[in-house]
Scaffold this active site. Sequence first.
Site, PDB file in Angstrom:
ATOM      1  N   GLU A   1       0.790  -1.233   0.000  1.00 35.30           N
ATOM      2  CA  GLU A   1       0.000   0.000   0.000  1.00 35.30           C
ATOM      3  C   GLU A   1       0.823   1.284   0.000  1.00 35.30           C
ATOM      4  OE1 GLU A   1      -2.747  -0.658   3.247  1.00 35.30           O
ATOM      5  OE2 GLU A   1      -3.590  -2.424   2.295  1.00 35.30           O
TER       6      GLU A   1
ATOM      7  N   ASN B   1       1.838  -4.702  -3.294  1.00 32.53           N
ATOM      8  CA  ASN B   1       0.423  -4.996  -3.077  1.00 32.53           C
ATOM      9  C   ASN B   1      -0.323  -3.686  -2.825  1.00 32.53           C
ATOM     10  OD1 ASN B   1      -1.722  -6.884  -2.609  1.00 32.53           O
ATOM     11  ND2 ASN B   1      -1.484  -6.590  -0.401  1.00 32.53           N
TER      12      ASN B   1
ATOM     13  N   HIS C   1     -10.639  -5.138  -2.535  1.00 33.19           N
ATOM     14  CA  HIS C   1     -11.631  -4.989  -1.460  1.00 33.19           C
ATOM     15  C   HIS C   1     -12.795  -4.176  -2.014  1.00 33.19           C
ATOM     16  CE1 HIS C   1      -9.198  -6.638   1.746  1.00 33.19           C
ATOM     17  NE2 HIS C   1      -8.186  -5.893   1.378  1.00 33.19           N
TER      18      HIS C   1
ATOM     19  N   GLU D   1      -6.590  -9.918  -2.116  1.00 32.51           N
ATOM     20  CA  GLU D   1      -7.316  -9.784  -0.840  1.00 32.51           C
ATOM     21  C   GLU D   1      -8.813  -9.598  -1.060  1.00 32.51           C
ATOM     22  OE1 GLU D   1      -5.708  -6.739   1.713  1.00 32.51           O
ATOM     23  OE2 GLU D   1      -3.639  -7.369   1.399  1.00 32.51           O
TER      24      GLU D   1
ATOM     25  N   ASP E   1     -12.668  -9.258  -1.040  1.00 30.22           N
ATOM     26  CA  ASP E   1     -13.895  -9.461  -0.265  1.00 30.22           C
ATOM     27  C   ASP E   1     -14.914  -8.444  -0.757  1.00 30.22           C
ATOM     28  OD1 ASP E   1     -12.671  -7.263   0.936  1.00 30.22           O
ATOM     29  OD2 ASP E   1     -12.619  -8.107   2.945  1.00 30.22           O
TER      30      ASP E   1
HETATM   31  O1  9MR Z   1      -7.480  -8.093   8.204  1.00 34.41           O
HETATM   32  C1  9MR Z   1      -6.420  -7.397   8.815  1.00 34.41           C
HETATM   33  C2  9MR Z   1      -6.817  -6.930  10.207  1.00 34.41           C
HETATM   34  O2  9MR Z   1      -7.068  -8.007  11.072  1.00 34.41           O
HETATM   35  C3  9MR Z   1      -5.701  -6.049  10.786  1.00 34.41           C
HETATM   36  O3  9MR Z   1      -6.122  -5.485  12.008  1.00 34.41           O
HETATM   37  C4  9MR Z   1      -5.327  -4.955   9.819  1.00 34.41           C
HETATM   38  C5  9MR Z   1      -4.133  -4.148  10.311  1.00 34.41           C
HETATM   39  O4  9MR Z   1      -2.980  -4.914  10.412  1.00 34.41           O
HETATM   40  O5  9MR Z   1      -4.995  -5.495   8.557  1.00 34.41           O
HETATM   41  C6  9MR Z   1      -6.038  -6.218   7.967  1.00 34.41           C
HETATM   42  O6  9MR Z   1      -5.597  -6.679   6.712  1.00 34.41           O
HETATM   43  C7  9MR Z   1      -5.319  -5.683   5.733  1.00 34.41           C
HETATM   44  C8  9MR Z   1      -4.112  -6.119   4.931  1.00 34.41           C
HETATM   45  O7  9MR Z   1      -3.031  -6.419   5.782  1.00 34.41           O
HETATM   46  C9  9MR Z   1      -3.712  -5.065   3.929  1.00 34.41           C
HETATM   47  N1  9MR Z   1      -4.824  -4.666   3.095  1.00 34.41           N
HETATM   48  C10 9MR Z   1      -6.081  -4.370   3.778  1.00 34.41           C
HETATM   49  C11 9MR Z   1      -6.460  -5.520   4.710  1.00 34.41           C
HETATM   50  C12 9MR Z   1      -7.847  -5.342   5.317  1.00 34.41           C
HETATM   51  O8  9MR Z   1      -7.909  -4.221   6.128  1.00 34.41           O
END
Ligand code: 9MR
Length: 551
Positions: free
Chosen positions: A355, A405, A441, A472, A474
Amino acid sequence: MKLRAAGLALLTLTAVVSLAGPAAAADDLIAGHDWSHFAGAKVQPDGVRITPLDRRIVDVNGTGGQADPPVNLRGPRLKADGDFRVTAVMDGVGDKGAYLQLYGGVPIIYDEWRQEPASLRLGVKGGKLTVSLWNGGSDKPATTKSYGSGLSGRVTVEVRGVGQTFSFYANGAKVGTLGNPGIFKGLIWFGADAEVGGGWTLVSLTAQGEGGDNLTVADAPALAQPVLADSLRRRAAALPRPIDIGAALASAPLFADAGYRALAGGQFDMLTPENDFKPQFVQPRKGVFTFEDGDALVAFAQANGMKVHAHTLVWHEALPAWMRQNATKQTMFDHIDAVAGHFKGKVAEWDVVNEPMSDEDADYTNGHQGLRPESPWFKSMGEQYIDLAFQRAHQVDPGAKLFLNEYGAEANGERWDALYNLVKRLKQRGVPIDGVGFQNHEYEAGDRVPAETFRAHVKKLAALGVEVRVSEMDVLVSSSQRKIQADEIAGKLKVCREEPTCTSFTTWGFTDKYGSTADVGSYPPAPGDALPWDSALKPKQAYTAMLNTLG
Ligand code: 9MR
């Protein structure tokens, strides 16, 4: 053979003895059980050494942080149907807290938040036994009480759960009681922690039934799961050009939820660690590494013939506070060296940079070239941090495919243009980037992007010699929109299946039961409707659509 028979006879004998009532021998929870995969613990001849981790889940802005003490997921757990006692000998305790925790479930991590299961924490600190009770309805303890005095050095701590009362003993003397609101309904899991500056040794840990009640000790379940006769992974493997089908997985439900485990191993041939590889989990303190929960995911992958898509080395989120405050080139290199080095040969791919693009329009015209200016890595190194991260990761694990990513880049517009230009610059500079992950997402209707737009992006990157993956996905909907959800997911899967440079398709979790779109305003959280399986682990239309898309 003989040995095995003797072992069985001994087991039978133990079972008979523990049914025999109050005189039952205590079960040893250390000898013969796994404490070697427990974060922060070192198994030594004199017991299990518990070292301070100060592991925390930080808020998005990097501040605060809920404590995230480890649970021995691969260790012993207790099934106490009625009354029981647990006794621990804790050595080397003093002014810094030494904590043993009995959990009635495993903590589930939602966005920047750990859902605290019911638990009982026994802490020795400053001469006192301090007991905290979490009731499963809040992340804060419902009760905290301190008892006794002069407890230090080697201390025997005991809890007896009899009827509706917990009684606490220190060095053999009863020091106090608390009401038991019925917090242990199934298995009891064990965790332990030490306060920074301290550390202690769990010399012994035993359990026995009280008043004739029965008690059993179990170990972690087998990791290998049967591949289902018809499954996403089977169909994806049978394609003329096979692709990998993945899900983001979390270590805690994998060990605690048999239904989750069966689907994870049965349906997918790739996994992304949802959180367990992130900096705040693997390097909670400078130079202190906790790979155990990540290793558990790798072990699960190996047992089930799955690839690991590792996530993530360099991100502006999920950073422990110390790292955010010291986001230098050296810190980044040290982290990559240790983490990519640890997992070398065990993971197929890495999200090296996660990101990097900005959410602010201004950053697309003010000279930042769309890069996120608040990233501590960007602040310290500028765009060069991306080059350096990829080069370092490639040096450390030359066999892994390296990805950048990003979210929100499926649609046309300045974000996609800037991402494309960034990748082009990286390629021109000879940076070893293999692919781009499109997160996909879809949290609201406006996030839905025509599959053909996404396809055009795949093709443009292919022309640069860069692969892609759906990393990722959803699709958050209301329950009446499950057809839309199915179409969105299948639409992107179809593009991935058809475009020769799209190598894998991963959803962010697979069941709403543990999905990251849960509404965490309530306790327990209200599940979102975003993934192919619902919160009862029942497949939805999206699952059928995925199967059909795979042919
Ligand atoms: O699903 C993840 C959540 O449990 C964590 O709290 C959060 C922060 O670390 O990250 C979420 O996963 C993210 C991913 O690492 C990067 N892209 C967005 C995802 C969803 O928020």
